[in-house]
Scaffold this motif. Structure first.
Motif, PDB file in Angstrom:
ATOM      1  N   ARG A 185      93.325  23.167  28.433  1.00  0.00           N
ATOM      2  CA  ARG A 185      91.974  23.648  28.429  1.00  0.00           C
ATOM      3  C   ARG A 185      91.193  23.273  27.292  1.00  0.00           C
ATOM      4  O   ARG A 185      90.143  22.971  27.075  1.00  0.00           O
ATOM      5  CB  ARG A 185      92.194  25.229  28.619  1.00  0.00           C
ATOM      6  N   VAL A 186      91.815  23.273  26.120  1.00  0.00           N
ATOM      7  CA  VAL A 186      91.039  22.738  24.717  1.00  0.00           C
ATOM      8  C   VAL A 186      90.674  21.409  25.090  1.00  0.00           C
ATOM      9  O   VAL A 186      89.396  21.188  25.074  1.00  0.00           O
ATOM     10  CB  VAL A 186      92.126  22.756  23.604  1.00  0.00           C
ATOM     11  N   LEU A 187      91.323  20.467  25.593  1.00  0.00           N
ATOM     12  CA  LEU A 187      90.839  19.326  25.871  1.00  0.00           C
ATOM     13  C   LEU A 187      89.963  18.944  26.909  1.00  0.00           C
ATOM     14  O   LEU A 187      88.949  18.177  26.574  1.00  0.00           O
ATOM     15  CB  LEU A 187      92.036  18.111  26.120  1.00  0.00           C
ATOM     16  N   ARG A 188      90.080  19.614  27.851  1.00  0.00           N
ATOM     17  CA  ARG A 188      89.039  19.663  28.916  1.00  0.00           C
ATOM     18  C   ARG A 188      87.649  20.158  28.536  1.00  0.00           C
ATOM     19  O   ARG A 188      86.590  19.534  28.846  1.00  0.00           O
ATOM     20  CB  ARG A 188      89.398  20.215  30.236  1.00  0.00           C
ATOM     21  N   ARG A 189      87.698  21.257  27.772  1.00  0.00           N
ATOM     22  CA  ARG A 189      86.488  21.958  27.165  1.00  0.00           C
ATOM     23  C   ARG A 189      86.059  20.834  25.932  1.00  0.00           C
ATOM     24  O   ARG A 189      84.667  20.926  26.445  1.00  0.00           O
ATOM     25  CB  ARG A 189      86.849  23.107  26.260  1.00  0.00           C
ATOM     26  N   GLY A 190      86.742  20.161  25.330  1.00  0.00           N
ATOM     27  CA  GLY A 190      86.018  19.228  24.615  1.00  0.00           C
ATOM     28  C   GLY A 190      85.486  18.117  25.459  1.00  0.00           C
ATOM     29  O   GLY A 190      84.359  17.620  25.040  1.00  0.00           O
ATOM     30  N   LEU A 191      85.985  17.761  26.523  1.00  0.00           N
ATOM     31  CA  LEU A 191      85.513  16.542  27.134  1.00  0.00           C
ATOM     32  C   LEU A 191      84.228  17.041  28.147  1.00  0.00           C
ATOM     33  O   LEU A 191      83.529  16.181  28.385  1.00  0.00           O
ATOM     34  CB  LEU A 191      86.695  16.205  28.406  1.00  0.00           C
ATOM     35  N   SER A 192      84.138  18.251  28.486  1.00  0.00           N
ATOM     36  CA  SER A 192      82.766  18.890  29.199  1.00  0.00           C
ATOM     37  C   SER A 192      81.535  18.675  28.073  1.00  0.00           C
ATOM     38  O   SER A 192      80.635  18.479  28.692  1.00  0.00           O
ATOM     39  CB  SER A 192      83.115  20.433  29.592  1.00  0.00           C
ATOM     40  N   HIS A 193      81.904  18.553  26.901  1.00  0.00           N
ATOM     41  CA  HIS A 193      80.829  18.488  25.773  1.00  0.00           C
ATOM     42  C   HIS A 193      80.862  16.896  25.449  1.00  0.00           C
ATOM     43  O   HIS A 193      79.802  16.533  24.701  1.00  0.00           O
ATOM     44  CB  HIS A 193      80.998  19.321  24.428  1.00  0.00           C
TER      45      HIS A 193
END
Length: 583
Positions: free
Chosen positions: A336-344
């Motif tokens: 979840r942390v990584l996907r949130r980072g990739l969304s930005h």
């Protein structure tokens, strides 16, 4: 001048000391300046007209690119020069001035010509497919393979005469050696559309508009001045730190940290530098001596906080946050942390790299293999990137592509320990133990820092796989089981060796010790103590459970219990996913 009027209007509130105190007042100021911009647009523009549809917005004039939908015909393209190389498209040959020559595959030569004719401009993947594959439906792997083969040719016969850069989410461009620049290949002009030169005043105006809009947007919504660009010297230091970090060694990380600490002293407003520093501290917290973990963790958190003060959605800060989580038991949180980072930060190589490993650690091997491809294509090649790509392709059952990537990696990093051992294991596990033994017999190309006893351990396994004799198998399993107590790296190998040699009970016993400390303790150090690399219990590696070498483990009924105890079953349930081996 029209563009400068717009630039002045957009920069009006981005000047020092001009920020209203509250978001509401900033919004009012923004609306005032928008009205100013609209008035500027209404005034007539008396500059030269141009057709935007035919201008190459690449910041340079005179560049050309293949036109979409037209097939490139090698027979109609004349020879051209790339540094010391003479490229002959009709014969598909590369000829060096000392007589060396290499024959390229037709598609690979077509891609080379298409990139060379663009004369430094970016060529999109879709354009390459249209020009070189006649618009057929081909997977990304076809284009990736052509690019990999060209990069290998550039490094080998080309000796650096040219290189191919990846422009993220856009395409590729060929850059020539400055000492050997030449005109783009001439010939079949039907597939080339010449760009019109953008008038200098008009081009400068467009650049000012873009810069003004970027500055104004940053200023309005953050309430801060945009950070000043780094000086060339400081940027070079940042690039050097990036290269050192990709070595994935304690010395490389330590040197990267030293350089980055200097960079943030020089440029304390650089979110990128703070983020990179946070990420390297986080790597140290995970892989260095457990005695240093708390110190490195605190430093990582402080640098991460500083990066986010400057740039709240900094990609390196997300990577550091993920790296500080345990490798075992926090897979869903990590994802979840990584996907949130990739969304930005869409397409961020470091975030994709981490996410690909996370997918492999939970058995989603095909997704991991798909994610790692763009990471390898971006930036400088490194052993770390190739190791990840080869491992993930192999885990996904894409052996041929894994071998192609390994061939490229071996040509660039012949004696790097990660590439050397990966090649040995891939040969051994894919039914070619004799070839693996031939590799280890070449003592001159052994990786540095690896002693004879370490090589002897894996040679025992290769000989047992070659002979399939019971006494050879028992001898190899016993030797590696004894070594497993000395370090986590030895134990990871021993689990895979035992599984591949049919010692399923031994493999499960080693796994219980490795992950849970049951039966006997495994030292946290990975291999030799002087290498100073560690894997604490919370950071033990799960991906080995999903490699072809441990297929016999997954086929055993006890594997479901192991997955449950590791929290993998809970991850699959909560994420509503299934590992590849269950599909």
């Amino acid at each position: 001048m029209f563009p400068l009027r717009i630039g002045d209007a957009l920069l009006m509130s981005a000047q020092t000391g001009c920020f209203p105190a509250t978001p509401t007042l900033r919004a009012r100021r923004l609306w005032r300046d928008v009205r100013t911009v609209r008035r500027c647009w209404r005034r007539p523009w008396n500059g030269p007209a141009f057709d935007q549809g035919k201008v190459a917005m690449n910041g340079s004039s005179g560049r050309t690119a293949p036109a979409d939908g037209v097939v490139l015909n090698l027979a109609k393209v004349g020879p051209f020069q790339l540094g010391r190389l003479r490229v002959d498209p009709p014969s598909r040959e590369l000829l060096r001035d000392d007589g060396a020559r290499q024959l390229l595959e037709p598609r690979v030569m077509q891609v080379l010509v298409a990139l060379a004719q663009a004369n430094g401009a970016v060529v999109g993947r879709d354009t390459l497919v249209q020009s070189c594959w006649e618009g057929r439906v081909v997977g990304d792997s076809a284009v990736n393979r052509a690019i990999l083969l060209l990069r290998r040719a550039a490094a080998e016969i080309g000796e650096g005469a040219f290189r191919i850069d990846t422009v993220a989410r856009v395409g590729y461009r060929l850059l020539r050696d400055k000492d050997g620049e030449a005109e783009p290949p001439a010939g079949d002009d039907s597939h080339v559309e010449a760009d019109r030169q953008l008038p200098r005043r008009q081009f400068l105006g467009g650049g000012l508009i873009a810069a003004a809009m970027a500055c104004a947007g940053y200023a309005f919504w953050t309430g801060r001045k945009p950070p000043a660009p780094l000086s060339p010297e400081t940027q070079a230091m940042l690039d050097q730190a990036s290269v050192l970090a990709q070595q994935t060694t304690v010395d490389g990380t330590s040197q990267a940290i030293g350089i980055l600490r200097k960079v943030v002293e020089i440029a304390p407003g650089s979110a990128e530098a703070w983020g990179m520093l946070a990420n390297n501290y986080a790597v140290a917290a995970q892989h260095w001596s457990p005695k240093l973990e708390r110190q490195m963790r605190l430093r990582a958190e402080a640098a991460m906080s500083r990066a986010r003060e400057i740039e709240p959605e900094n990609g390196f800060a997300f990577a550091a946050e993920a790296m500080l989580l345990p490798r075992m038991g926090a897979e869903l949180q990590l994802e979840r942390v990584l996907r949130r980072g990739l969304s930005h930060n869409p397409g961020s190589p470091i975030l994709l790299h981490h996410l690909a490993w996370t997918m492999l650690n939970v058995g989603r091997c095909r997704e991991a293999a798909d994610m790692i491809g763009p990471v390898v294509e971006q930036g400088r090649p490194s052993p770390n990137k190739f190791f990840a790509q080869i491992t993930m392709l192999w885990a996904a059952g894409r052996l041929e592509e894994a071998e192609q990537a390994l061939e490229t990696a071996s040509s660039l990093f012949t004696s790097h320990y990660a590439i050397w051992f990966t090649r040995f294991y891939l040969l051994m596990y894919s039914g070619r133990p004799a070839d693996a033994l031939s590799q280890s017999a070449d003592v001159e190309n052994w990786p540095s820092g690896i002693d004879r006893p370490n090589i002897a351990l894996i040679e025992q396994v290769a000989r047992a796989m070659l002979s399939r004799r019971t006494d050879d198998i028992d001898r190899a399993i016993r030797a590696n089981n004894a070594a497993a107590r000395e370090g986590t790296g030895y134990c990871e190998n021993a689990i895979q060796f035992a599984s591949a040699l049919g010692g399923i009970d031994e493999a499960f016993g080693l796994a219980q010790a490795y992950y849970f400390g049951r039966g006997f303790e495994i030292a946290d150090v990975r291999f030799a103590a002087d290498q100073r690399a560690y894997s604490q219990r919370k950071n033990r590696r799960l991906h080995i459970l999903f490699l072809p070498s441990t297929g016999a483990l997954r086929a055993d009924g006890r594997f479901a219990l192991l997955a449950r105890d590791l929290g993998l079953e809970e991850y699959w349930r909560e994420s509503r996913t299934r590992p590849d081996y269950l599909e």
